[in-house]
Design a protein around this motif. Structure first.
Motif, PDB file in Angstrom:
ATOM      1  N   ASP A 182       0.740  -1.112  -0.037  1.00 56.33           N
ATOM      2  CA  ASP A 182      -0.028   0.188   0.016  1.00 56.33           C
ATOM      3  C   ASP A 182       0.819   1.157  -0.150  1.00 56.33           C
ATOM      4  OD1 ASP A 182      -2.265  -1.597   0.011  1.00 56.33           O
ATOM      5  OD2 ASP A 182      -2.806  -1.280   2.112  1.00 56.33           O
ATOM      6  N   ALA A 183       1.821   1.150   0.930  1.00 55.87           N
ATOM      7  CA  ALA A 183       2.848   2.423   0.806  1.00 55.87           C
ATOM      8  C   ALA A 183       3.408   2.516  -0.524  1.00 55.87           C
ATOM      9  CB  ALA A 183       3.810   2.393   1.963  1.00 55.87           C
ATOM     10  N   PHE A 184       3.929   1.413  -1.131  1.00 63.21           N
ATOM     11  CA  PHE A 184       4.718   1.608  -2.266  1.00 63.21           C
ATOM     12  C   PHE A 184       3.869   2.090  -3.250  1.00 63.21           C
ATOM     13  CE2 PHE A 184       5.183  -1.234  -6.192  1.00 63.21           C
ATOM     14  CZ  PHE A 184       6.347  -0.761  -6.764  1.00 63.21           C
ATOM     15  N   MET A 185       2.459   1.793  -3.558  1.00 66.40           N
ATOM     16  CA  MET A 185       1.650   2.143  -4.351  1.00 66.40           C
ATOM     17  C   MET A 185       1.054   3.678  -3.908  1.00 66.40           C
ATOM     18  SD  MET A 185      -0.557  -1.078  -5.373  1.00 66.40           S
ATOM     19  CE  MET A 185      -1.303  -1.587  -3.647  1.00 66.40           C
ATOM     20  N   ASP A 186       0.964   4.117  -2.717  1.00 63.46           N
ATOM     21  CA  ASP A 186       0.453   5.235  -2.501  1.00 63.46           C
ATOM     22  C   ASP A 186       1.566   6.389  -3.089  1.00 63.46           C
ATOM     23  OD1 ASP A 186      -2.009   4.585  -1.396  1.00 63.46           O
ATOM     24  OD2 ASP A 186      -1.203   4.627   0.609  1.00 63.46           O
ATOM     25  N   PHE A 187       2.861   6.114  -2.878  1.00 65.67           N
ATOM     26  CA  PHE A 187       3.807   7.036  -3.176  1.00 65.67           C
ATOM     27  C   PHE A 187       3.832   7.305  -4.702  1.00 65.67           C
ATOM     28  CE2 PHE A 187       7.803   8.414  -4.938  1.00 65.67           C
ATOM     29  CZ  PHE A 187       8.310   9.480  -4.259  1.00 65.67           C
ATOM     30  N   MET A 188       3.513   6.395  -5.387  1.00 67.98           N
ATOM     31  CA  MET A 188       3.420   6.571  -6.981  1.00 67.98           C
ATOM     32  C   MET A 188       2.443   7.578  -7.280  1.00 67.98           C
ATOM     33  SD  MET A 188       4.100   2.735  -8.501  1.00 67.98           S
ATOM     34  CE  MET A 188       2.929   1.812  -7.682  1.00 67.98           C
ATOM     35  N   GLY A 189       0.979   7.298  -7.101  1.00 67.98           N
ATOM     36  CA  GLY A 189      -0.003   8.053  -7.321  1.00 67.98           C
ATOM     37  C   GLY A 189       0.143   9.502  -6.743  1.00 67.98           C
ATOM     38  N   LEU A 190       0.399   9.553  -5.475  1.00 69.12           N
ATOM     39  CA  LEU A 190       0.335  10.755  -4.680  1.00 69.12           C
ATOM     40  C   LEU A 190       1.420  11.675  -5.138  1.00 69.12           C
ATOM     41  CD1 LEU A 190      -0.690   9.516  -1.002  1.00 69.12           C
ATOM     42  CD2 LEU A 190      -2.155  10.248  -3.160  1.00 69.12           C
ATOM     43  N   ALA A 191       2.703  11.202  -5.338  1.00 72.15           N
ATOM     44  CA  ALA A 191       3.610  12.003  -5.920  1.00 72.15           C
ATOM     45  C   ALA A 191       3.481  12.338  -7.360  1.00 72.15           C
ATOM     46  CB  ALA A 191       5.096  11.108  -6.043  1.00 72.15           C
ATOM     47  N   GLY A 237      12.870   5.518 -10.136  1.00 71.51           N
ATOM     48  CA  GLY A 237      12.667   5.919 -11.571  1.00 71.51           C
ATOM     49  C   GLY A 237      11.547   6.732 -11.739  1.00 71.51           C
ATOM     50  N   LEU A 238      10.557   6.463 -10.957  1.00 70.76           N
ATOM     51  CA  LEU A 238       9.257   7.408 -11.296  1.00 70.76           C
ATOM     52  C   LEU A 238       9.614   8.677 -10.455  1.00 70.76           C
ATOM     53  CD1 LEU A 238       6.186   5.537 -10.017  1.00 70.76           C
ATOM     54  CD2 LEU A 238       6.461   6.587 -11.988  1.00 70.76           C
ATOM     55  N   HIS A 239      10.366   8.821  -9.184  1.00 70.51           N
ATOM     56  CA  HIS A 239      10.728  10.141  -8.678  1.00 70.51           C
ATOM     57  C   HIS A 239      11.450  10.743  -9.921  1.00 70.51           C
ATOM     58  CE1 HIS A 239      13.505  12.663  -6.681  1.00 70.51           C
ATOM     59  NE2 HIS A 239      12.470  12.910  -5.908  1.00 70.51           N
ATOM     60  N   ALA A 240      12.572  10.238 -10.509  1.00 69.81           N
ATOM     61  CA  ALA A 240      13.364  10.844 -11.508  1.00 69.81           C
ATOM     62  C   ALA A 240      12.458  11.517 -12.681  1.00 69.81           C
ATOM     63  CB  ALA A 240      14.433   9.741 -11.954  1.00 69.81           C
ATOM     64  N   TRP A 241      11.485  10.486 -12.999  1.00 67.53           N
ATOM     65  CA  TRP A 241      10.758  11.025 -14.301  1.00 67.53           C
ATOM     66  C   TRP A 241       9.894  12.204 -13.776  1.00 67.53           C
ATOM     67  CZ3 TRP A 241       5.519   9.796 -15.991  1.00 67.53           C
ATOM     68  CH2 TRP A 241       5.399  10.012 -17.345  1.00 67.53           C
ATOM     69  N   TYR A 242       9.271  12.248 -12.670  1.00 70.24           N
ATOM     70  CA  TYR A 242       8.377  13.371 -12.128  1.00 70.24           C
ATOM     71  C   TYR A 242       9.047  14.520 -12.127  1.00 70.24           C
ATOM     72  CZ  TYR A 242       4.893   9.784 -10.484  1.00 70.24           C
ATOM     73  OH  TYR A 242       3.999   8.852 -10.475  1.00 70.24           O
ATOM     74  N   THR A 243      10.487  14.552 -11.472  1.00 66.65           N
ATOM     75  CA  THR A 243      11.101  15.596 -11.368  1.00 66.65           C
ATOM     76  C   THR A 243      11.965  16.040 -12.716  1.00 66.65           C
ATOM     77  OG1 THR A 243      12.973  14.255 -10.481  1.00 66.65           O
ATOM     78  CG2 THR A 243      11.223  15.433  -9.153  1.00 66.65           C
ATOM     79  N   GLY A 244      12.107  15.321 -13.946  1.00 64.16           N
ATOM     80  CA  GLY A 244      12.969  15.794 -14.850  1.00 64.16           C
ATOM     81  C   GLY A 244      12.370  15.699 -16.097  1.00 64.16           C
ATOM     82  N   ALA A 245      11.164  14.979 -16.273  1.00 65.81           N
ATOM     83  CA  ALA A 245      10.355  14.902 -17.697  1.00 65.81           C
ATOM     84  C   ALA A 245       9.670  16.158 -18.072  1.00 65.81           C
ATOM     85  CB  ALA A 245       9.308  13.612 -17.619  1.00 65.81           C
ATOM     86  N   PRO A 246       9.975  16.633 -19.510  1.00 68.03           N
ATOM     87  CA  PRO A 246       9.136  17.753 -19.898  1.00 68.03           C
ATOM     88  C   PRO A 246       7.724  17.736 -19.653  1.00 68.03           C
ATOM     89  CG  PRO A 246      10.784  16.870 -21.638  1.00 68.03           C
ATOM     90  CD  PRO A 246      10.706  15.967 -20.438  1.00 68.03           C
ATOM     91  N   ARG A 247       7.162  16.553 -19.553  1.00 68.42           N
ATOM     92  CA  ARG A 247       5.610  16.421 -19.427  1.00 68.42           C
ATOM     93  C   ARG A 247       5.025  17.176 -18.188  1.00 68.42           C
ATOM     94  NH1 ARG A 247       1.354  12.836 -20.783  1.00 68.42           N
ATOM     95  NH2 ARG A 247      -0.111  12.231 -19.251  1.00 68.42           N
TER      96      ARG A 247
END
Length: 343
Positions: A227-236, A323-333
């Motif tokens: 649950d904590a693993f999945m929560d970080f993905m969506g909430l971040a 990897g998700l964190h890097a994409w959220y903080t660096g992707a042009p999207r």
């Protein structure tokens, strides 16, 4: 009206970014599947339905980097498979936003979603309808490849997760049309569905070849860790996509709005509170991984091979989050998603 940025805590990420060595190979074929499914406006496939992205918009999403960053241990074949799934999930998201969220077309969204359900068949070899658009074409193609023999046990659970994902889109649209901002207590479990987070353990298993041992999979500790693993993905993601969702799509299903409304605080207060909440959820994951899980492993009497498999899966899960964190903080999207306060 002035825009005043506030000093924000940073999204916490304790795991180093690891990049899959096959990234360059994936980059070379980044557009091929999306083009074949009709998702790009310069595709060479069926042309009866509208495309979802321009070529430049698709490239700006850097889906190849997202895939290689989140699955650093995957083989090239598994990387390609998960890349196609990532493309499809983003295609559904962007198509649904433009066709239904931005127009407020709830009845159209319900009809579109009902047709998609027909493609999410847990029975192997089930006959699927004839696809009529790029989203349907993509999921129909994926159904043939997502569940090789070593992942056949995922067929039912994965399609169930996708069904919850597309149903959550309709619920989000209904919330936005009525102006109903979800309550914080309800929002975290709902966000797992609306982010398709229940598919993430599949991606980790695909990449690592490792499973959480059956003996502890249904334990309270493992459920809390997942649950904590999945929560970080969506909430971040809510933080990263705040500008696009709230200001461009007029979506009310965002953690920043949820926190502000549920706690009765201003946007100025809600932004740092949201960041602290997301960081706390990752700390929950880390505490469970470092403290509670080893105790469970000892009590359960897992053998050496089972412990090694669990460690391999956990290393993959940490890499996925990094990897998700890097994409959220660096992707042009997400480049325009600086959380500023309008006063």
């Amino acid at each position: 009206m002035t825009v005043r940025a506030i000093e924000l805590p940073q999204l916490w990420m304790p795991y180093p970014l690891r990049v899959n060595p096959w990234l360059s190979a994936l980059h070379e074929e980044n557009e091929s599947w999306a083009r074949a499914m009709g998702m790009l406006d310069d595709h060479g496939g069926p042309s009866a339905d509208r495309a979802i992205w321009t070529r430049s918009a698709f490239r700006d999403m850097t889906v190849d980097q997202l895939t290689a960053w989140t699955l650093p241990d995957a083989s090239l074949a598994d990387l390609r498979l998960n890349h196609r799934f990532n493309v499809w999930a983003l295609a559904w998201d962007d198509y649904f936003a433009s066709a239904f969220k931005q127009t407020g077309d709830l009845s159209g969204a319900v009809a579109f979603t009902a047709r998609l359900h027909a493609f999410l068949r847990p029975e192997q070899g089930a006959r699927l309808p004839e696809p009529t658009n790029a989203v349907e074409r993509g999921i129909a193609d994926l159904q043939h490849d997502l569940f090789p023999p070593r992942l056949a046990h995922w067929r039912h659970e994965f399609n169930r997760a996708l069904a919850r994902y597309i149903d959550a889109g309709v619920e989000e649209l209904a919330n936005s049309r009525s102006g109903r901002i979800p309550h914080l207590i309800d929002y975290a479990p709902f966000r797992r569905e609306s982010f398709a987070a229940y598919t993430a353990p599949y991606s980790v298993e695909l990449a690592t070849g490792a499973r959480i041992p059956e003996q502890i999979r249904q334990s309270r500790t493992v459920r809390a860790l997942l649950d904590a693993f999945m929560d970080f993905m969506g909430l971040a993601n809510d933080i990263a996509s705040y500008e696009r969702e709230v200001h461009e799509e007029h979506d009310v299903n965002n953690l920043v709005l949820v926190v502000g409304t549920s706690l009765g605080i201003t946007l100025h207060e809600a932004v740092p509170a949201t960041l602290h909440l997301v960081n706390a959820r990752l700390r929950d994951f880390e505490h469970l991984r470092q403290s509670d899980l080893p105790q469970l492993v000892r009590r359960s009497g897992l053998d050496r091979d089972e412990r090694a498999e669990l460690e391999t899966w956990l290393r993959g899960a940490c890499g996925f989050l990094s990897g998700l964190h890097a994409w959220y903080t660096g992707a042009p999207r997400y480049a325009s998603s600086d959380l500023s306060l309008q006063e």
